[in-house]
Structures are given as structure tokens and as C-alpha cells.
Design an enzyme around this catalytic site. Structure first.
Site, short mmCIF file in Angstrom:
data_model
loop_
_atom_site.label_atom_id
_atom_site.label_comp_id
_atom_site.label_asym_id
_atom_site.label_seq_id
_atom_site.Cartn_x
_atom_site.Cartn_y
_atom_site.Cartn_z
N GLU A 1 -4.98 -7.04 2.72
CA GLU A 1 -3.71 -7.70 3.05
C GLU A 1 -3.77 -9.20 2.81
O GLU A 1 -2.79 -9.80 2.37
CB GLU A 1 -3.31 -7.41 4.50
CG GLU A 1 -2.72 -6.01 4.71
CD GLU A 1 -3.76 -4.92 4.88
OE1 GLU A 1 -4.97 -5.23 4.87
OE2 GLU A 1 -3.37 -3.75 5.04
N PHE B 1 2.40 -1.41 8.39
CA PHE B 1 2.80 -1.51 9.80
C PHE B 1 2.67 -2.98 10.17
O PHE B 1 1.67 -3.62 9.83
CB PHE B 1 1.84 -0.75 10.72
CG PHE B 1 1.89 0.75 10.64
CD1 PHE B 1 1.45 1.43 9.52
CD2 PHE B 1 2.33 1.51 11.73
CE1 PHE B 1 1.45 2.81 9.47
CE2 PHE B 1 2.34 2.90 11.69
CZ PHE B 1 1.90 3.55 10.55
N GLU C 1 0.85 -1.19 0.00
CA GLU C 1 0.00 0.00 0.00
C GLU C 1 0.89 1.24 0.00
O GLU C 1 1.83 1.33 0.80
CB GLU C 1 -0.90 0.00 1.24
CG GLU C 1 -1.94 -1.12 1.18
CD GLU C 1 -2.41 -1.57 2.56
OE1 GLU C 1 -2.10 -0.91 3.56
OE2 GLU C 1 -3.07 -2.64 2.63
N HIS D 1 -0.33 0.65 16.37
CA HIS D 1 0.64 1.10 15.37
C HIS D 1 2.06 1.20 15.94
O HIS D 1 2.88 1.93 15.40
CB HIS D 1 0.27 2.48 14.82
CG HIS D 1 -0.94 2.50 13.94
ND1 HIS D 1 -2.22 2.39 14.42
CD2 HIS D 1 -1.06 2.62 12.59
CE1 HIS D 1 -3.08 2.45 13.40
NE2 HIS D 1 -2.40 2.58 12.29
C1 TPP Z 1 -5.47 -3.26 7.81
C2 TPP Z 1 -4.84 -1.95 7.59
N1 TPP Z 1 -4.11 -1.76 6.48
C3 TPP Z 1 -3.54 -0.57 6.25
C4 TPP Z 1 -3.67 0.47 7.12
C5 TPP Z 1 -2.97 1.79 6.88
N2 TPP Z 1 -3.91 2.81 6.49
C6 TPP Z 1 -4.41 3.70 7.37
S1 TPP Z 1 -5.51 4.72 6.69
C7 TPP Z 1 -5.35 4.00 5.18
C8 TPP Z 1 -6.14 4.49 4.03
C9 TPP Z 1 -7.56 4.36 4.28
O1 TPP Z 1 -8.30 4.88 3.23
P1 TPP Z 1 -9.86 5.03 3.39
O2 TPP Z 1 -10.43 3.78 3.92
O3 TPP Z 1 -10.37 5.50 2.08
O4 TPP Z 1 -10.04 6.13 4.50
P2 TPP Z 1 -9.55 7.66 4.47
O5 TPP Z 1 -8.19 7.68 5.04
O6 TPP Z 1 -9.59 8.12 3.08
O7 TPP Z 1 -10.50 8.36 5.36
C10 TPP Z 1 -4.42 2.97 5.23
C11 TPP Z 1 -4.01 2.14 4.08
C12 TPP Z 1 -4.43 0.23 8.29
N3 TPP Z 1 -4.60 1.18 9.22
N4 TPP Z 1 -5.01 -0.97 8.49
#
Ligand code: TPP
Ligand code: MG
Lengths: 342, 347, 95
Positions: free
Chosen positions: A68, A91, A37, A137
């Protein structure tokens, strides 16, 4: 490297060293690709893929959906076809959503196939706390991955090691968990301690797994650690030296395989062992190292201490996070205890 | 039709949430200039702000009661405000203080307020199963409370979301899944990671109604959410509702947004759901004075919460050891009874 | 862009400034930044085009390249210290 003409002048941060080895392997082998990602345009939230998109394009530096299980599992499948994927879990804390692919597929397919299938996958993940990001985290989870048979577990602490270990990881025909500490990467917004930035040769080189590095020689006590805490232990050793205590600091560099021999040799010399870990205290790295030493040479061991995260999730607020994540002062205190305890 | 009184309430929460995020941004960046050091400044950790996403939160949450459950993701403040989470204690939590919602242990991505049944998770889509579980509890107890899971459009590719849709559908649970589509998941635009244009189309595969509100409009969201939540409350099962919102700031504070085209950012800034509702309110006869009175109250509430939070004590280091369990480690007992077991004594 | 001036202190080559300047200036509004990392120490050799340091302006990271080959003669702005755009961050002594 004593010849002045051959001296390596260039110093790199850990992230740049990692990226250099990945780029080298990708140039050398078409079958190496990177999935994760925000690894393409962003270059990795922790700079793990800075600049790679420009050189290799989207086919080989692949942004993936937040799925994932699907992409780590797809990396397992592609690896079993003989490709050499590198898949990044942003993470390490997010391993839970894909735990089956890691714990039951990646780790076990080689064994269950009687060695007829192999999985040359490097799974990279950012680990560690110290920046107040709280319980979901900030973990290292070193012990979690070292526990299940079938995964090699790499934890670099310097740029030099990060590059050599990455070359070895990508060329290895087995699954490798490559866990890089955020605080060591040399990112502008998360300043690193002084140690991880080191001279790094431009050529490729491999560092064998299972060879711990004696970072500082000492006669009085053996401090065994890994990752960020190598640097904290070295800081502790410096101030202990001022008080006349001579600590030996061993950087494990890999947990699986574990270089028990180097630890034993040191403990035979010092008689005292302090194990320092940023993972939870119970059922983890500290207990394992101490048990290995006890197994290997119980008589060599006069005194032992462990310094780790007490068995609580990582709290958010600074006073509490600082309390639970060991620092140089905590290491010093434990060293003093084993030294004075007799 | 939405009543004028309700419109004013929606507006009040929207401007509260917007002002809140703008003020937190200021507070957060304090101590991080010129070097952006994540572990400096008065607010610890990462900070994900929701400016531009207010319409989704207020349009949905204004149908909810305190006993209805909401789970929110890593970007939770606007939803928490709309759900009625205690603003002072929430702010204290974000500043890492002892009197915060989680005594400084959880932080901004992990806000829990049981008084209004609000919870968060920083792991993408992992609020969906617990929301289904809250709905399951309501159903088992024959209560008419409902649950709502908020998630980003990036989360609709996650197993926890898709499994929850199926689980909720097959058990006819009173739950609504609300997707806030802000076009981006950090640096990944939605069209690069999913092939359906509308996330709400995912509902069809689970035999569940799916709707999409295609514009950043609190009243349109309010109407669509009214239907979805009504269905749930009447025990007619789950709904998937997607709402187009916009990200006015970076993914998190410190995001250089170098991946984001300028015109996308400009478009997001131009399409403001607060302006839209404001002009509707004007059409209904509200004037400058009325609107600025509402905004003034909102700003005052936010300033009060921030000022209060900053006066609160830091937790003590040793507080870290409390709250791992609520019972003692041994459970509800410290002693084992002594039975006379047939077949021998096991001691 | 490169400042060249003869040095009089007996060293060979010229002192060439490494400056916080480049195309990226158009992308930032801020006038101040910090040095995140130096990739060589004083007295060590660098190749023309090597990244000699990384700076951060408004959270945007920028690599600064060596204008000439030579040795890093002097670091003017240390790691974690601030500078104004256009400032001299360090000096190279050309080969
Ligand atoms: C399982 C998991 N994978 C990756 C992440 C890292 N991460 C945090 S926010 C995010 C993007 C999320 O996008 P979205 O669902 O569209 O929400 P937005 O941030 O746009 O509000 C990612 C990949 C995470 N927190 N949990
Ligand atoms: Mg999004």
C-alpha cells in the site's frame, strides 16, 4: 424531473453507479486510471470496479502488489505529474500501512508547496461494519481522514449521490478520500437496506462537495448523519413519526468540506440535535458537528445527543457487534431523549 | 531422516487440519444457501480456510515448543493446530462464543493463545514485526526460544515483511520467516505482482539464508525447517523459508473464483501433500487400519471441538465494553503524589 | 430463448419473459439461485439490452438483460427470493 418523458426509470446499486462514473471519466480522459488490489479480474472485492477491466484493459485497471505504501504513494506521484489516478485501499482499516503517504504526502504537499503543487488523486476505500468482520476490517475512520487538513472526504449514501460525487471527485484538482460503505454497495452476499438503490441518470452530472442533503424534513429534531446511518436514521424517523415525533434527517454527504449552514438552519428550526456516526465516539465526527453548531449558534441549541460506536474496537461476535454499532432503535431512543428532555 | 513416530504425528496434524477446514466450510455455509449472505449462518464474518497448506504448518511447528512464538496471518487454522493451540477454545472463538480464546471479540483472523505463544493479524505481513520482537525478547533474556512468522507469498511485497528481515538480520534475531506460497493472493497470481520467481531470494538482500521447498511435502519442509529453527535456537540468526503449498478452496468462503483457470484448481486438488505423506507411511509399513485409526482420531477430535463450541454461550452484548485495557484507565494509580518542588508550586 | 405470448388484457405490445437463462448456465452446478437486485420497478421503461436484474447462482453474479425494449410489466421473483434456473423472473411488455 417532473416531466414524465424525462423521468429516470433505471435504478442502480451504489456500486454500479460508482463504476458508471469512473468509466465515463476514463473514456473522457486518458489520464484517469485505477490502481488497487483485486480490482482487475475480480472487479473489486466490493464490486467497485466490476466490468472495467474488459473495457479499459490492464494498463488502466491495474492490479498492484500488496504494497500500500508503494502504490498509494505512486498514485500521489503520478497525480503530482498531472495524471488523475484513482487508487483503492481495499478496506479503510489498512490505511495504517500507508499512513505516511496519506497523512504527510497526499494531504500536505499542496500546502507545503504554497499551492504550487497539486494532487488530483481520488483514494477510494471500503468502510464499515455490520457483518461481523471484527476489529481490523469493520471501521469507518471518517474522523481520522477529516481531521488532517488537506483531504476532502466524501461519504455517499445512495447510488445517485455516489455517481455525482465520484464525477466531482475525479475532476477535482485536490485529493479526495471517497469512502464507500460495504453494506450500501448492493452486493449479492451483503444485502443492502432499501434506500441506497435509486434512479440514476445515464448522463454525467456533478454534486458539489459541502452540500448536505436534507433527506427528510421535520420540525421536532435534527438528526445529522452519513453513510449507512442515513438509512438507519430514516428508518428511525419513520417509526418516530408514528409516535408523533417529526425528525429532520440530514445526510452530510461530505465531511470536508462540512455544510455547517444546512445543519444550523435545521437546528434553528428544531432546537434539538442528534448526531449519528458509525465511527468511534470520542474525538470524531459527532463531537465536531456538535462543536460546530455550538460555535455557530449556541442559542439555537436546546438539547443534544450523540449516537456512535462507544470507544471500543469493533467486536466479532454478533451480540457484541450489534451492541456497539448504532441501529435504528438506538437512534430512536436518543431522539426521544432530546425531545422529552425539556 | 524423520522418525516414523514423528511422521505419524505430522500426518495426524495434517488430517486434523484438513478435516477441520472441511467441517468449518460445511458449518459456515449452513444458513447461507441458496443466498450467500455473509452475516447469516452459525459462523460470523469472513472465513479463510487453509486446505492444501498443511505441510508448511506441520513441517515447521513440529520443531517448536510451547514457549516458542508463532504469528500467523488471516489464514491461521492449520498453523494454530500444528502449534498446539487449544482446539476447543479456538473453535469457540471462530463460532463467536464467550468461552472462545478471545471471548468472541477477535474471531477467526485474530486468534490469541498465550499458553502456546500464538497470535494472528488480519493485516497482511503485520505479524512479522511482532515475531521479530518475540525473538528480540528471547535474545535479551538469553533464552533459547525462537519465533516464527507465517505469511503468504502475497505478503512478501509488504514493507512490514522487508523491514522485519532487515531488523532481524542486523540484530541476529532467532526468528524464521515462513512464506506459504499458494500461488495466489486473492485473485492476483504471484507472477503479476512480483518479479522474483522464488520469494526466498529476497533473503539475499538482507544477508540472510533463504531456502525454498519447491513441493508440497511435509517431510521436506520438516527437514528444511529443522535447519532454520536449529540455526535460530543456536543463536545463529534468522532464516527465510518459503514453501510451495496449494489453495484447494477459494480465497475466502464465498469467493466465486471466476478469475481462476480450471486447470489451476484441478492441479491444486491433484497435488495433495496428505496423500504424499500417506504413501510414505505405507512404504514404512503402515496399513489401512493404522491410517484410518489416525484419521478416525483426528476426525473425532475435530467433531468434539465443533460440538463443544456450538454448545458454548454467546457473549452478552455488554461484554463488548470489557477488555479495552487491562489496567484501569488511570493507570496503576488514582492519585498524584504531593512533592514540594523547588522553583514553585505548580498548583 | 424469449417467450412471447399475446396478451389479452387490453395492453399494447406483447408480454416477453425475462428468464434466468444464458450461457453462464454451463459454469454452474447448482440449479437454484436468488435475485439480488432489480434495476427497474414495475411500470418503468427499459431499453433492449439493459441490465434489468442481477442474479446470483453459487456465489457467481450474473446480469440478466432485457430481451426487448418496453416496460417492466411484472416482477415474478422478488429481490432476495429464490428461483430455479430457467424460471421466468419477470415480464416485459414490448413497445
Ligand atoms: C495490508 C493489507 N492489505 C490488503 C489486505 C487484504 N487481503 C487479505 S488476504 C489478501 C491476500 C493475501 O495473499 P497471501 O499473502 O498470498 O495469502 P493467502 O491469502 O494466499 O494465504 C489480501 C490482499 C489485508 N488484509 N491487509
Ligand atoms: Mg497466497
Amino acid at each position: 424531473m417532473s416531466d414524465a418523458d424525462d423521468a429516470v426509470d433505471r435504478e442502480l446499486t451504489m456500486s454500479r453507479a460508482m463504476v458508471e462514473s469512473i468509466a465515463h471519466e476514463m473514456r473522457a480522459n486518458e489520464e484517469v486510471f485505477y490502481m488497487g488490489e483485486d480490482v482487475a479480474d475480480y472487479g473489486g472485492i466490493f464490486d467497485s470496479t466490476q466490468g472495467l477491466l474488459d473495457e479499459f484493459g490492464r494498463d488502466r485497471i491495474m492490479d498492484v502488489p500488496i504494497s500500500e505504501t508503494a502504490y498509494l504513494g505512486a498514485a500521489v506521484g503520478a497525480a503530482q505529474e498531472g495524471m488523475r489516478p484513482i487508487a483503492e485501499l481495499m478496506f479503510v482499516d489498512f490505511f495504517g500501512v500507508a499512513m505516511d503517504q496519506i497523512y504527510n504526502q497526499l494531504a500536505k504537499n499542496t500546502y507545503m508547496s504554497g499551492g504550487n503543487v497539486n494532487v488530483p488523486l481520488v483514494l477510494t476505500a471500503a468502510v464499515g461494519g455490520t457483518y461481523n468482520d471484527a476489529a481490523q476490517h469493520s471501521q469507518t475512520l471518517y474522523g481520522t481522514f477529516a481531521h488532517v487538513p488537506g483531504l476532502k472526504v466524501v461519504v455517499p449514501s445512495t447510488a445517485y449521490d455516489a455517481k455525482g460525487l465520484m464525477h466531482n471527485a475525479i475532476r477535482d484538482d485536490d485529493p479526495v478520500m471517497y469512502l464507500f460503505h460495504k453494506r450500501l454497495m448492493g452486493i449479492g452476499w451483503m444485502p443492502a437496506p432499501d434506500g441506497p438503490k435509486t434512479p440514476v441518470p445515464e448522463t454525467d452530472y456533478t454534486i458539489p462537495f459541502g452540500s448536505a442533503d436534507v433527506k427528510r424534513e421535520g420540525a421536532d429534531v435534527t438528526v445529522v448523519t452519513l453513510g449507512l446511518h442515513v438509512h438507519r436514521a430514516l428508518d428511525a424517523a419513520e417509526s418516530l413519526a408514528a409516535g408523533g415525533i417529526d425528525a429532520e434527517v440530514i445526510d452530510l454527504r461530505t465531511l470536508v468540506p462540512l455544510d455547517t449552514e444546512t445543519i444550523l438552519e435545521s437546528v434553528r428550526k428544531t432546537g434539538r440535535l442528534v448526531v449519528v456516526d458509525e465511527d468511534y465516539r470520542s474525538f470524531g465526527v459527532t463531537g465536531e458537528i456538535i462543536a460546530s453548531v455550538a460555535d455557530g449558534d449556541l442559542d439555537a441549541l436546546d438539547a443534544v445527543e450523540r449516537v456512535a460506536v462507544p470507544d471500543v474496537p469493533i467486536p466479532y461476535a454478533r451480540p457484541m457487534e450489534n451492541e456497539v454499532i448504532p441501529d435504528a432503535t438506538d437512534i430512536e431512543a436518543s431522539v426521544r431523549e432530546v425531545v422529552s428532555g425539556e | 531422516m524423520v522418525s516414523l513416530g514423528r511422521m505419524r504425528e505430522l500426518y495426524a496434524d495434517m488430517v486434523t487440519a484438513r478435516h477441520y477446514e472441511e467441517r468449518l466450510q460445511e458449518e459456515y455455509l449452513e444458513g447461507k444457501q441458496p443466498a450467500f449472505d455473509i452475516s447469516a449462518g452459525p459462523i460470523p464474518g469472513e472465513l479463510h480456510l487453509a486446505a492444501g497448506q498443511e505441510a508448511a504448518a506441520v513441517g515447521v511447528c513440529h520443531h517448536l515448543r510451547a514457549d516458542d512464538t508463532v504469528t500467523a496471518p488471516h489464514r491461521p487454522h492449520h498453523v494454530a493446530i500444528a502449534k498446539g493451540v487449544d482446539l476447543k477454545r479456538m473453535t469457540a472463538e471462530i463460532f463467536g462464543r464467550k468461552t472462545g480464546l478471545g471471548k468472541g471479540k477477535g474471531g477467526h483472523m485474530h486468534l490469541f493463545d498465550p499458553d502456546v505463544n500464538f497470535a494472528c493479524s488480519g493485516i497482511i505481513a503485520e505479524g512479522c514485526p511482532p515475531a521479530a520482537g518475540a525473538a528480540l525478547a528471547a535474545k535479551k533474556r538469553n533464552e533459547d526460544s525462537v519465533a516464527v512468522a507465517f505469511l503468504g507469498e502475497g505478503a512478501i511485497d509488504q514493507g512490514a515483511f522487508l523491514e522485519s528481515l532487515n531488523f532481524a538480520s542486523v540484530h541476529d534475531l532467532p526468528v524464521v520467516f515462513v512464506v506459504e506460497d499458494n500461488d495466489w493472493a486473492i485473485s492476483m497470481p504471484k507472477e503479476r505482482v512480483t518479479d522474483v520467481e522464488n520469494g526466498s531470494d529476497r533473503a539475499a538482500g538482507f544477508d540472510m539464508p533463504g531456502f525454498r521447498v519447491d513441493r508440497d511435502d511435509a517431510l521436506a519442509v520438516y527437514e528444511a525447517a529443522g535447519e532454520a529453527i536449529g540455526r535460530a535456537r543456536d543463536q545463529n540468526g534468522p532464516t527465510l523459508l518459503e514453501v510451495q503449498v496449494h489453495r484447494r478452496m477459494g480465497h475466502f468462503m464465498g469467493d466465486p473464483q471466476t478469475y481462476r483457470p480450471d486447470d489451476d484448481e484441478e492441479a491444486a486438488l491433484a497435488r495433495d501433500s496428505i496423500d504424499r505423506l500417506e504413501s510414505t507411511l505405507r512404504d514404512h509399513g503402515l496399513g489401512d487400519d493404522d491410517l484410518s485409526a489416525i484419521r478416525g482420531d483426528a476426525e473425532e477430535r475435530v467433531e468434539e471441538a465443533i460440538a463443544w463450541a456450538k454448545e458454548q454461550p454467546q457473549p452478552a452484548p455488554e461484554d463488548a465494553y470489557d477488555d479495552v485495557f487491562v489496567n484501569p484507565p488511570s493507570g496503576v494509580t488514582t492519585e498524584e503524589p504531593d512533592f514540594d518542588l523547588a522553583g514553585g508550586d505548580d498548583r | 430463448m424469449t417467450d412471447r405470448r399475446r396478451v389479452t388484457d387490453g395492453g399494447s405490445g406483447m408480454r416477453v419473459a425475462v428468464r434466468a437463462a444464458g450461457d453462464w448456465e454451463e459454469d454452474v452446478d447448482e440449479t437454484e439461485g436468488i435475485v439480488v437486485d432489480w434495476f427497474a420497478r414495475e411500470g418503468r421503461s427499459v431499453q433492449a439490452g439493459d441490465t434489468v436484474c442481477e442474479i446470483q447462482v453459487e456465489k457467481v453474479s450474473v446480469d440478466i438483460h432485457a430481451p426487448v425494449a418496453g416496460t417492466l410489466d411484472e416482477i415474478v421473483v422478488d429481490e432476495d427470493d429464490a428461483f430455479e434456473i430457467g424460471d421466468t423472473l419477470g415480464w416485459l411488455r414490448s413497445e
